[in-house]
Design a protein around this motif. Structure first.
Motif, mmCIF file in Angstrom:
data_model
loop_
_atom_site.group_PDB
_atom_site.id
_atom_site.type_symbol
_atom_site.label_atom_id
_atom_site.label_comp_id
_atom_site.label_asym_id
_atom_site.label_seq_id
_atom_site.Cartn_x
_atom_site.Cartn_y
_atom_site.Cartn_z
ATOM 1 N N PHE A 48 0.420 -12.599 0.097
ATOM 2 C CA PHE A 48 0.997 -11.858 -1.018
ATOM 3 C C PHE A 48 0.458 -10.425 -1.095
ATOM 4 O O PHE A 48 1.106 -9.549 -1.675
ATOM 5 C CB PHE A 48 0.758 -12.614 -2.320
ATOM 6 N N GLY A 49 -0.717 -10.209 -0.515
ATOM 7 C CA GLY A 49 -1.170 -8.828 -0.359
ATOM 8 C C GLY A 49 -0.233 -8.065 0.560
ATOM 9 O O GLY A 49 0.073 -6.878 0.335
ATOM 10 N N PHE A 50 0.268 -8.761 1.605
ATOM 11 C CA PHE A 50 1.246 -8.152 2.515
ATOM 12 C C PHE A 50 2.537 -7.820 1.763
ATOM 13 O O PHE A 50 3.126 -6.749 1.961
ATOM 14 C CB PHE A 50 1.514 -9.133 3.660
ATOM 15 N N PHE A 51 2.976 -8.739 0.874
ATOM 16 C CA PHE A 51 4.158 -8.444 0.060
ATOM 17 C C PHE A 51 3.931 -7.183 -0.791
ATOM 18 O O PHE A 51 4.839 -6.369 -0.974
ATOM 19 C CB PHE A 51 4.484 -9.618 -0.861
ATOM 20 N N GLY A 52 2.727 -7.039 -1.338
ATOM 21 C CA GLY A 52 2.416 -5.862 -2.149
ATOM 22 C C GLY A 52 2.480 -4.583 -1.335
ATOM 23 O O GLY A 52 3.009 -3.545 -1.806
#
Length: 586
Positions: A48-52
């Motif tokens: 989800f850091g990648f999504f951010g």
């Protein structure tokens, strides 16, 4: 504001499409199923850091009241700001993983946003971290109360987190007038879009969970169907006939191309592809099977070379081999073969593991049933072998006296005694004997008893024709006759009369022993057959032993009843035995 809205919807679409593509991966499915161990939390942070980060790169650069740049962004002007969907990924990740996961995601997305620049960079970084922690706390609290992360809940969190970010921008971004003008432009679109994105994201997560649950239900149902159909065959143990039936059942209820079952020395059954050279009872055909037996572990082969089949035209290209264990010892293997390696997916592997565990349990139950039957047989034979010592001594004394007065009768009694004990020994070794043999045993016993008490007992037989060869348990009639003589006539001076009636009706053999002796009280009848009762003469076990043997041999299908009362003479004991012999414990 109106112009910004469709562009924001486009950005949400990118994230949602990416999430949908990832949802087809097993690793992603495991993560979103509330994986709570440390590696799982770390993976959630990275994902989800990648999504951010993607949300930051696909953001829309804003200056005053206009859109400056809407392409892929690597930097933001110092007087500019960024409208994006970053909070959506942070909020969903926090809801799934908890506050620590939310913190990690917020740090990754926030630091990356800070690196892009702009007059709201610091405010966005702070709000990212705060949003992650807040979403994580709210999600954990909801789960602790037994609730689920529903779409409505996620929408509310997404919109609240985005509104919270607008507040932080107003409080920390300078100058305030510029921050206020920015919020007026991007506030409502970002709050709405992040709520919409959260809704779509949770719909994808729910679809993943439903698919996994549906797969588990179908797989469990299939495993139960296989278990139900194979249970009767596993009760017979690992042998060629039972294993052939089991292999065909598993083949028909799975997508495997071949099923094989082995013991620890040879193939017992092979059904499906490769049957021309994977022939049962000719040793272990593949090296993979030998390796699985030695290691006692699951082995997977995804090529012909890994199967180690020596036949050059073998169509089997993939296999999963699982050990079958009884009391932690490997006694055989279950093998699922595939002609196409791509068919051996995780679903088939998990199904095979489940079946191996269920089959191992069934084999243990079969072994336990076998030991129970052996114990039951031993108990039955011990009961059959019981002989009252006083009967032997009395008979020998009677014969000894007659040797001086009537040698021919002594000789006849000696032959009768020999026949009686021969029947005892044969009965102790056999579960069932012909009815005529049991009647011979009764006659030998009566011959010896009447020699001691001449004219005291009279025996009458009523035997329907053609029943002489019907099999019944040994020591069924003789103990009843002995019991009658010892107890029914012990206090009467009249001649004892015993009538044996044997007939059939509706598939059952009926044996009735009727006497004219003293009756039995109701209290005594309730005890007879259910437990060993006190007896002035003998051991008090005759009726109990017969009842126990009938229950043990016929698994409750046979019966013994007593009709009598202490106020009138006579007792009738009736035995009912099924003639089809089904369910006989052998």
């Amino acid at each position: 504001m109106i112009t910004l809205l469709p562009l924001m919807i486009e950005r949400v679409g990118i994230i949602v499409i990416l999430a949908f593509l990832l949802s087809q991966m097993k690793s992603f499915r495991k993560l979103v199923n509330y994986e709570q161990n440390l590696p799982g939390k770390f993976q959630l942070i990275i994902l989800f850091g990648f999504f951010g980060i993607i949300s930051n790169y696909t953001g829309i650069e804003i200056s005053n009241h206009s859109i400056v740049h809407s392409e892929w962004l690597t930097a933001v002007g110092s007087e500019h700001a960024l409208a994006n969907t970053r909070v959506m990924g942070i909020g969903i990740g926090g809801l799934l993983g908890g506050p620590w996961v939310g913190l990690g995601i917020g740090l990754i997305a926030g630091i990356h946003r800070l690196s892009l620049g702009g007059f709201t960079a610091a405010a966005c970084a702070i709000s990212s971290v705060a949003a992650g922690i807040a979403a994580g706390l709210l999600g954990r609290q909801r789960r602790r109360k037994g609730g689920e992360i529903t779409p409505i809940f996620a929408v509310g969190i997404g919109m609240i987190m985005e509104a919270f970010q607008m507040v932080i921008i107003l409080l920390s971004a300078k100058p305030f007038e510029q921050a206020l003008a920015l919020v007026q432009v991007i506030g409502l679109p970002m709050i709405f879009i992040n709520g919409l994105g959260s809704l779509l994201f949770v719909f994808i997560l729910q679809a993943i969970i439903r698919d996994d649950q549906r797969t588990r239900v179908l797989q469990t149902n299939r495993a139960f169907r296989i278990t139900d159909q194979t249970l009767p065959f596993f009760r017979k143990g690992l042998n060629p006939d039972s294993c052939n039936a089991i292999a065909n059942i598993v083949l028909n209820l799975t997508n495997a191309d071949a099923i094989a079952i082995t013991d620890d020395k040879q193939v017992l059954a092979h059904a499906g592809a490769g049957s021309d050279h994977h022939i049962p009872l000719k040793g272990l055909e593949t090296g993979l099977t030998r390796e699985a037996l030695q290691l006692g572990e699951l082995l997977i082969a995804r090529s012909k070379d890994n199967i180690y089949c020596m036949h050059k035209d073998c169509p089997l290209a993939a296999a999963v081999v699982l050990p079958l264990k009884v009391h932690q010892e490997t006694v055989g293997t279950l093998k699922m073969y595939f002609t196409n390696p791509n068919k051996l997916d995780d679903v088939h592997q998990e199904l095979a593991e489940g079946l191996a565990n269920l089959f191992s349990t069934q084999l243990e139950l079969a072994e336990a049933e076998k030991q129970t039957r052996l114990l039951k047989d031993a108990e039955i034979k011990a009961l059959q072998a019981q002989v009252h010592p006083h009967f032997l001594f009395n008979s020998i004394n009677t014969i000894s006296v007659l040797c001086r007065t009537d040698s021919e009768k002594a000789r006849s009694l000696l032959l009768g005694l020999s026949s009686f004990f021969r029947s005892n020994l044969q009965g102790a070794r056999q579960l069932l004997i012909p009815l005529e043999k049991e009647l011979e045993h009764v006659q030998a016993y009566l011959l010896l008893e009447q020699a001691r008490f001449p004219e005291r007992y009279k025996m009458t037989y009523s035997l329907a024709p053609g029943l002489e060869k019907i099999l019944i348990p040994p020591f069924t009639l003789q103990p009843l006759i002995e019991n009658t003589i010892h107890h029914a006539f012990s206090r009467l001076n009249v001649q004892g009369e015993i009538t044996i009636t044997i007939y059939t009706h509706k598939g059952f053999l009926y044996i009735s022993v009727q006497d004219n002796g003293q009756g039995i009280s109701d209290e005594r009848i309730l005890e007879l057959g259910k437990k060993i009762v006190a007896s002035e003469k003998g051991t008090g076990t005759a009726i109990y032993n017969i009842k126990q043997r009938l229950d043990g041999i016929y698994n409750g299908r046979a019966g013994l009843s007593i009709q009598s009362n202490s106020c009138s003479p006579g007792t009738t004991i009736k035995i009912t035995i099924p003639m089809d012999q089904k369910g006989v414990s052998d």
